[in-house]
Design a protein around this motif. Sequence first.
Motif, PDB file in Angstrom:
ATOM      1  N   VAL A   1      22.293 -71.240 114.273  1.00 42.93           N
ATOM      2  CA  VAL A   1      22.739 -70.534 115.474  1.00 42.93           C
ATOM      3  C   VAL A   1      22.908 -69.057 115.133  1.00 42.93           C
ATOM      4  O   VAL A   1      23.617 -68.705 114.188  1.00 42.93           O
ATOM      5  CB  VAL A   1      24.064 -71.110 116.009  1.00 42.93           C
ATOM      6  N   LEU A   2      22.231 -68.212 115.892  1.00 44.38           N
ATOM      7  CA  LEU A   2      22.356 -66.755 115.759  1.00 44.38           C
ATOM      8  C   LEU A   2      23.130 -66.231 116.960  1.00 44.38           C
ATOM      9  O   LEU A   2      22.666 -66.333 118.093  1.00 44.38           O
ATOM     10  CB  LEU A   2      20.960 -66.114 115.701  1.00 44.38           C
ATOM     11  N   ARG A   3      24.324 -65.707 116.722  1.00 45.79           N
ATOM     12  CA  ARG A   3      25.177 -65.174 117.787  1.00 45.79           C
ATOM     13  C   ARG A   3      25.684 -63.801 117.378  1.00 45.79           C
ATOM     14  O   ARG A   3      26.287 -63.652 116.310  1.00 45.79           O
ATOM     15  CB  ARG A   3      26.395 -66.071 118.036  1.00 45.79           C
ATOM     16  N   ARG A   4      25.486 -62.821 118.245  1.00 46.34           N
ATOM     17  CA  ARG A   4      26.096 -61.518 117.988  1.00 46.34           C
ATOM     18  C   ARG A   4      27.613 -61.648 118.092  1.00 46.34           C
ATOM     19  O   ARG A   4      28.120 -62.492 118.846  1.00 46.34           O
ATOM     20  CB  ARG A   4      25.588 -60.494 118.995  1.00 46.34           C
ATOM     21  N   PRO A   5      28.355 -60.829 117.347  1.00 48.75           N
ATOM     22  CA  PRO A   5      29.820 -60.909 117.414  1.00 48.75           C
ATOM     23  C   PRO A   5      30.332 -60.581 118.812  1.00 48.75           C
ATOM     24  O   PRO A   5      29.717 -59.806 119.552  1.00 48.75           O
ATOM     25  CB  PRO A   5      30.276 -59.852 116.399  1.00 48.75           C
ATOM     26  N   GLY A   6      31.459 -61.162 119.165  1.00 52.87           N
ATOM     27  CA  GLY A   6      32.097 -60.837 120.434  1.00 52.87           C
ATOM     28  C   GLY A   6      32.782 -59.486 120.362  1.00 52.87           C
ATOM     29  O   GLY A   6      32.862 -58.839 119.315  1.00 52.87           O
ATOM     30  N   TRP A   7      33.284 -59.042 121.518  1.00 55.28           N
ATOM     31  CA  TRP A   7      33.988 -57.771 121.585  1.00 55.28           C
ATOM     32  C   TRP A   7      35.425 -57.912 121.105  1.00 55.28           C
ATOM     33  O   TRP A   7      36.021 -58.996 121.192  1.00 55.28           O
ATOM     34  CB  TRP A   7      33.980 -57.250 123.022  1.00 55.28           C
ATOM     35  N   THR A   8      35.975 -56.816 120.617  1.00 59.79           N
ATOM     36  CA  THR A   8      37.344 -56.796 120.108  1.00 59.79           C
ATOM     37  C   THR A   8      38.147 -55.753 120.858  1.00 59.79           C
ATOM     38  O   THR A   8      37.707 -54.605 121.012  1.00 59.79           O
ATOM     39  CB  THR A   8      37.358 -56.472 118.597  1.00 59.79           C
ATOM     40  N   GLU A   9      39.323 -56.140 121.316  1.00 59.63           N
ATOM     41  CA  GLU A   9      40.199 -55.217 122.018  1.00 59.63           C
ATOM     42  C   GLU A   9      40.698 -54.138 121.068  1.00 59.63           C
ATOM     43  O   GLU A   9      41.051 -54.413 119.920  1.00 59.63           O
ATOM     44  CB  GLU A   9      41.376 -55.987 122.613  1.00 59.63           C
ATOM     45  N   GLY A  10      40.711 -52.902 121.551  1.00 60.69           N
ATOM     46  CA  GLY A  10      41.135 -51.789 120.723  1.00 60.69           C
ATOM     47  C   GLY A  10      42.248 -50.992 121.372  1.00 60.69           C
ATOM     48  O   GLY A  10      42.716 -51.326 122.467  1.00 60.69           O
ATOM     49  N   PRO A  11      42.705 -49.923 120.710  1.00 61.70           N
ATOM     50  CA  PRO A  11      43.766 -49.077 121.265  1.00 61.70           C
ATOM     51  C   PRO A  11      43.376 -48.537 122.637  1.00 61.70           C
ATOM     52  O   PRO A  11      42.254 -48.060 122.835  1.00 61.70           O
ATOM     53  CB  PRO A  11      43.889 -47.948 120.241  1.00 61.70           C
TER      54      PRO A  11
ATOM     55  N   ALA B   1      36.271 -48.579 131.364  1.00 61.36           N
ATOM     56  CA  ALA B   1      37.519 -49.196 131.818  1.00 61.36           C
ATOM     57  C   ALA B   1      38.704 -48.682 131.011  1.00 61.36           C
ATOM     58  O   ALA B   1      39.782 -48.397 131.566  1.00 61.36           O
ATOM     59  CB  ALA B   1      37.425 -50.713 131.717  1.00 61.36           C
ATOM     60  N   ARG B   2      38.533 -48.537 129.704  1.00 61.45           N
ATOM     61  CA  ARG B   2      39.605 -48.007 128.858  1.00 61.45           C
ATOM     62  C   ARG B   2      39.962 -46.572 129.256  1.00 61.45           C
ATOM     63  O   ARG B   2      41.129 -46.229 129.407  1.00 61.45           O
ATOM     64  CB  ARG B   2      39.172 -48.034 127.398  1.00 61.45           C
ATOM     65  N   GLU B   3      38.927 -45.757 129.436  1.00 58.58           N
ATOM     66  CA  GLU B   3      39.174 -44.350 129.762  1.00 58.58           C
ATOM     67  C   GLU B   3      39.835 -44.176 131.125  1.00 58.58           C
ATOM     68  O   GLU B   3      40.629 -43.244 131.316  1.00 58.58           O
ATOM     69  CB  GLU B   3      37.846 -43.584 129.728  1.00 58.58           C
ATOM     70  N   LEU B   4      39.532 -45.066 132.058  1.00 61.35           N
ATOM     71  CA  LEU B   4      40.065 -44.948 133.416  1.00 61.35           C
ATOM     72  C   LEU B   4      41.317 -45.792 133.643  1.00 61.35           C
ATOM     73  O   LEU B   4      41.870 -45.800 134.740  1.00 61.35           O
ATOM     74  CB  LEU B   4      38.983 -45.335 134.429  1.00 61.35           C
ATOM     75  N   GLY B   5      41.743 -46.523 132.616  1.00 60.75           N
ATOM     76  CA  GLY B   5      42.963 -47.311 132.718  1.00 60.75           C
ATOM     77  C   GLY B   5      42.831 -48.594 133.508  1.00 60.75           C
ATOM     78  O   GLY B   5      43.834 -49.103 134.015  1.00 60.75           O
ATOM     79  N   LEU B   6      41.618 -49.151 133.593  1.00 64.90           N
ATOM     80  CA  LEU B   6      41.425 -50.393 134.334  1.00 64.90           C
ATOM     81  C   LEU B   6      41.767 -51.596 133.462  1.00 64.90           C
ATOM     82  O   LEU B   6      41.367 -51.652 132.293  1.00 64.90           O
ATOM     83  CB  LEU B   6      39.977 -50.532 134.793  1.00 64.90           C
ATOM     84  N   PRO B   7      42.475 -52.582 134.021  1.00 66.44           N
ATOM     85  CA  PRO B   7      42.627 -53.847 133.297  1.00 66.44           C
ATOM     86  C   PRO B   7      41.296 -54.592 133.257  1.00 66.44           C
ATOM     87  O   PRO B   7      40.469 -54.466 134.165  1.00 66.44           O
ATOM     88  CB  PRO B   7      43.664 -54.609 134.131  1.00 66.44           C
TER      89      PRO B   7
END
Length: 244
Positions: free
Chosen positions: A96-106, A209-215
Amino acid sequence: MRVLILGGTAEARALAAALAPEPGIHVVSSLAGRVSNPRLPAGEVHEGGFGGPEGLAAWIHDNAIDSVIDATHPFAARMSASAAEVARRTGVPLLVLRRPGWTEGPGDSWHRVASLDAAAGLLPSLGRKVFLTTGRRSLPVFTAIDGLWFLARSVDPPEPPIPANVRILLARGPYTVEGERELIAEHRLDVLVTKDSGGAMTTAKLVAARELGLPVVMVDRPPLPDGVRLVSTVDAAVGWLGGR
């Protein structure tokens, strides 16, 4: 060596491009046919499904496939389950080849949920104008929620009828942060819903979304079948095949 790549992702195309020129390797990439005008990989292409595990096992046998690499979308749980079952039943090696998922950051405000239904249940507490990027097949899960308006982006149009509280945006990545910011501002969107697909092609919406403050409501990936071998890069997949 005859290799079947269960594809449809950028990683699957990159893997096919790496393997196709190699002497002694014949690559067949399978595309499910759910997207019109797909980007075709190098080498031979099989379009359409197999008919479940039985059909996949028969196809692998009839085409003398030596190894299978599952490089499908991280949310293609049914195809991955079929591939794992066939590998157990037939003994054909599976990777199985899967790209890593996203990680929440500051600066991120993510709400991780286990399913689309859970995402829909959470939305009314987070916003009213929703940027929905979970795919055209997910629309019925969300559109019956009262008081919400959706900008739903997908590669292909969903099946009609389209509810009045939904605007469809047909587009294919990669996207830019500037473009995503402009889209969010133009439609005054206040919450983003997405699947944890990972990869760089669609990460711009998370930055915007991070830059605009969206949840962000982030739908977690379904678990992989038990016992499968997993790699996260094309090079690792090529190395696994070379070891065989």
